[in-house]
Design a protein around this motif. Structure first.
Motif, mmCIF file in Angstrom:
data_model
loop_
_atom_site.group_PDB
_atom_site.id
_atom_site.type_symbol
_atom_site.label_atom_id
_atom_site.label_comp_id
_atom_site.label_asym_id
_atom_site.label_seq_id
_atom_site.Cartn_x
_atom_site.Cartn_y
_atom_site.Cartn_z
ATOM 1 N N ARG A 1 20.381 52.317 17.231
ATOM 2 C CA ARG A 1 22.001 52.297 17.985
ATOM 3 C C ARG A 1 21.691 51.867 18.825
ATOM 4 N N THR A 2 22.512 51.156 19.162
ATOM 5 C CA THR A 2 22.999 50.731 20.675
ATOM 6 C C THR A 2 24.405 50.083 20.480
ATOM 7 N N LEU A 3 25.361 50.940 19.630
ATOM 8 C CA LEU A 3 26.585 50.397 19.847
ATOM 9 C C LEU A 3 27.457 51.510 19.879
ATOM 10 N N GLY A 4 27.700 51.403 21.144
ATOM 11 C CA GLY A 4 28.782 52.853 21.847
ATOM 12 C C GLY A 4 30.303 52.566 21.295
ATOM 13 N N ALA A 5 30.702 53.488 22.530
ATOM 14 C CA ALA A 5 32.056 53.785 22.211
ATOM 15 C C ALA A 5 32.588 52.459 22.060
ATOM 16 N N ARG A 6 32.658 51.578 23.511
ATOM 17 C CA ARG A 6 33.298 50.413 24.348
ATOM 18 C C ARG A 6 33.225 49.365 23.128
ATOM 19 N N GLN A 7 32.140 48.946 21.878
ATOM 20 C CA GLN A 7 32.149 48.237 20.551
ATOM 21 C C GLN A 7 32.503 48.379 20.237
ATOM 22 N N ILE A 8 32.625 50.057 19.581
ATOM 23 C CA ILE A 8 33.249 50.773 18.381
ATOM 24 C C ILE A 8 34.875 50.358 17.937
ATOM 25 N N GLN A 9 35.363 50.747 19.335
ATOM 26 C CA GLN A 9 36.648 50.079 19.482
ATOM 27 C C GLN A 9 37.258 49.224 18.668
ATOM 28 N N MET A 10 36.174 48.158 19.912
ATOM 29 C CA MET A 10 37.072 46.522 19.327
ATOM 30 C C MET A 10 36.590 46.230 18.355
ATOM 31 N N ILE A 11 35.429 46.719 17.908
ATOM 32 C CA ILE A 11 35.423 45.745 16.877
ATOM 33 C C ILE A 11 36.542 46.442 15.861
ATOM 34 N N ALA A 12 36.717 47.679 15.939
ATOM 35 C CA ALA A 12 38.022 47.831 15.080
ATOM 36 C C ALA A 12 39.296 47.365 15.231
ATOM 37 N N ILE A 13 39.263 47.885 16.374
ATOM 38 C CA ILE A 13 40.540 46.427 16.433
ATOM 39 C C ILE A 13 40.434 45.471 16.159
ATOM 40 N N GLY A 14 39.440 44.557 16.767
ATOM 41 C CA GLY A 14 39.550 43.434 15.939
ATOM 42 C C GLY A 14 38.805 43.367 14.965
ATOM 43 N N GLY A 15 38.651 43.402 13.956
ATOM 44 C CA GLY A 15 39.127 44.211 12.764
ATOM 45 C C GLY A 15 40.182 44.096 11.607
ATOM 46 N N ALA A 16 40.963 44.329 12.650
ATOM 47 C CA ALA A 16 42.489 44.324 12.203
ATOM 48 C C ALA A 16 43.557 43.234 12.544
ATOM 49 N N ILE A 17 43.154 42.360 12.868
ATOM 50 C CA ILE A 17 43.371 41.637 13.842
ATOM 51 C C ILE A 17 42.858 39.683 14.011
ATOM 52 N N GLY A 18 43.186 38.886 12.919
ATOM 53 C CA GLY A 18 42.140 37.899 12.387
ATOM 54 C C GLY A 18 43.642 36.175 11.844
ATOM 55 N N THR A 19 43.245 36.100 11.369
ATOM 56 C CA THR A 19 43.690 34.370 11.398
ATOM 57 C C THR A 19 44.861 34.918 10.315
ATOM 58 N N GLY A 20 45.006 35.993 9.836
ATOM 59 C CA GLY A 20 46.038 36.801 7.990
ATOM 60 C C GLY A 20 47.200 36.220 9.397
#
Length: 475
Positions: A23-42
């Motif tokens: 369990r090494t993913l912190g709040a900062r990384q989880i937030q950006m993974i969530a944000i990045g998942g909603a923004i892509g080439t689409g």
């Protein structure tokens, strides 16, 4: 399933002992993974085609679809707080619908990311041609990107999280910068676009629905494709430092992410540049920068869409290994996929998936001009399958928890199960629209073939071990 079994299962998966991940993913990384998942080439590329089909009404399509995505994510959040596991979609399908549905969901989500990885590494290779002008072969870029992201995912999950953090930071900065520039043009009046920039561009040129309601509906499959991967935050559950805090916080930011990055960005762009000036296949961000007379904008946007593609491929490398390991742990995949490295990464599953992504390198070698079109059609329908399973499982879980058969989640979805039924109906409408659209119809042809392959393989595996736990529903 007895209450004792439920309690034991919750304890094991919450602590991660049943999975072995770090369990090494912190709040900062989880937030950006969530944000990045909603923004892509689409968004960066696909929006150009959608604008030409729907005009300003695309804003409404993104807003309504964004609401549906929020319902899906809150349904997922309710399940995650009931039992946070890395193989969340297939694991919940296995528990609430039966082993066959867990098998189908796990392998379909795995295939979705393999196909998406091929699509995105192909797109990244094409974007590099902007700077190299075909002086370096496209297939070589695809090979380099595949190898680098594969290596990064094997080193540690923390490195994956850092890559996603910075990839997402680039995308967020670019969109916020675009919004601020457009706001400046509308209020202060600088750049070449100042003379025609006005909010009334949203309704003056043919109205808000210039192509009619039908044109807007036909863009829904493009819109939903843009949101694919927003559910990736659920796959990180088994490797989050504090899932009870970080995951609900990340999910609750979905509305403002969609409001700013999709709805807000489109309102600004379509106010500065009239909708009819955008063309399919051309990034609306690039077109807007050119209209403003900002020559450097094309290069900046090309770099941004490159990072968006690499971000998506990086996510694919991460999730495929986890999904294969979940299937293997439940007896629905080869046992070799259960092994973890000392750093807690699923070596065999990630390697196998990356090897299949090399098909993208081969496609770039034999047909560089058509590579993107060859593999993109299946991504939408396979990705939406995960959303359907999330909603159906949440409905089943909510009914069981309300009866007292299962403990209630600490993060209950508001308005459920009605919101989940609404989201399912919306996805059903999108699938119908895909069937009507001749360009998107091919993905619906592929889905039954994939389903048949999974059905046959499942029956073969079950015949070899008919009483195995992998093929017996726990009650």
């Amino acid at each position: 399933m007895t209450s004792v079994q439920v309690d034991e299962q919750q304890h094991d998966t919450t602590e991660g002992s049943g999975e072995g991940y770090h369990r090494t993913l912190g709040a900062r990384q989880i937030q950006m993974i969530a944000i990045g998942g909603a923004i892509g080439t689409g968004l960066f590329l696909g929006a150009g085609k959608a604008i030409s089909k729907a005009g300003p009404s695309l804003i409404l399509a993104y807003a309504i679809a964004g609401l549906v995505i929020f319902f899906i994510m809150r349904a997922l959040g309710e399940l995650l707080m009931y039992r946070p596991v890395s193989g969340s979609f297939s694991d919940y399908a296995r528990e609430f619908l039966g082993p066959f549905w867990g098998y189908v969901t796990g392998w379909t989500y795995w295939l979705f990311w393999v196909v998406t990885g091929i699509v995105e590494v192909t797109a990244a290779a094409q974007y590099m041609a902007y700077w190299t002008h075909d002086s370096f072969p496209q297939w070589a870029y695809a090979l380099i990107f595949t190898f680098v992201l594969y290596a990064a995912n094997l080193i540690s999950v923390k490195l994956f999280g850092e890559l996603e953090f910075w990839f997402s930071m680039v995308k967020v900065t670019a969109i916020v910068g675009m919004i601020l520039i457009c706001a400046g043009i509308l209020t202060i009046g600088f750049s070449d676009a100042a003379d025609t920039a006005t909010v009334s561009n949203l309704w003056n040129d043919g109205g808000f629905f210039p192509k009619g309601l039908g044109g807007t509906l036909m863009t829904l499959q493009i819109v939903m494709f843009a949101f694919l991967a927003v559910e990736l935050v659920g796959v990180t559950a088994g490797e989050s430092k504090d899932p009870a805090k970080t995951l609900p916080k990340a999910i609750n930011t979905v509305p403002w992410r969609i409001a700013v990055f999709y709805v807000g960005a489109l309102i600004m762009i379509l106010s500065v540049v009239p909708w009819h000036e955008f063309q399919p296949g051309v990034s609306p961000f690039v077109a807007a920068f050119e209209k403003m007379g900002l020559g450097v904008g094309a290069a900046v946007v090309n770099f941004v869409v490159l990072t968006a593609a690499l971000s998506s491929c990086n996510s694919g490398m991460y999730s495929t290994g986890r999904m294969l390991r979940d299937l293997a742990l439940n007896g629905q995949g080869p046992k070799v996929f259960t092994k973890l490295t000392k750093s807690g990464t699923p070596l065999a599953g990630t390697t196998f998936s990356a090897a299949l992504m090399l098909v993208g390198v081969w496609i770039n070698y034999v047909a560089p001009g058509k590579a993107f079109d060859y593999v993109v059609s299946f991504a939408t329908i396979s990705g939406m399958w995960a959303w359907i399973m999330i909603l159906v499982c949440q409905i089943r879980y909510r009914a069981a928890s309300d009866r007292g058969d299962l403990p209630k989640s600490t993060f209950r979805a508001p308005g459920a199960p009605l919101t989940s039924y609404f989201a399912l109906a919306f996805i059903g409408m999108v699938i119908v629209m895909m069937g009507i659209d001749k360009d998107a119809r091919v993905s619906l042809y592929c889905a039954p073939l994939w389903g048949l392959l999974l059905g046959v393989s499942y029956l073969v595996m079950k015949s070899r071990d008919p009483r195995g736990a992998a093929f017996t529903k726990v009650s």
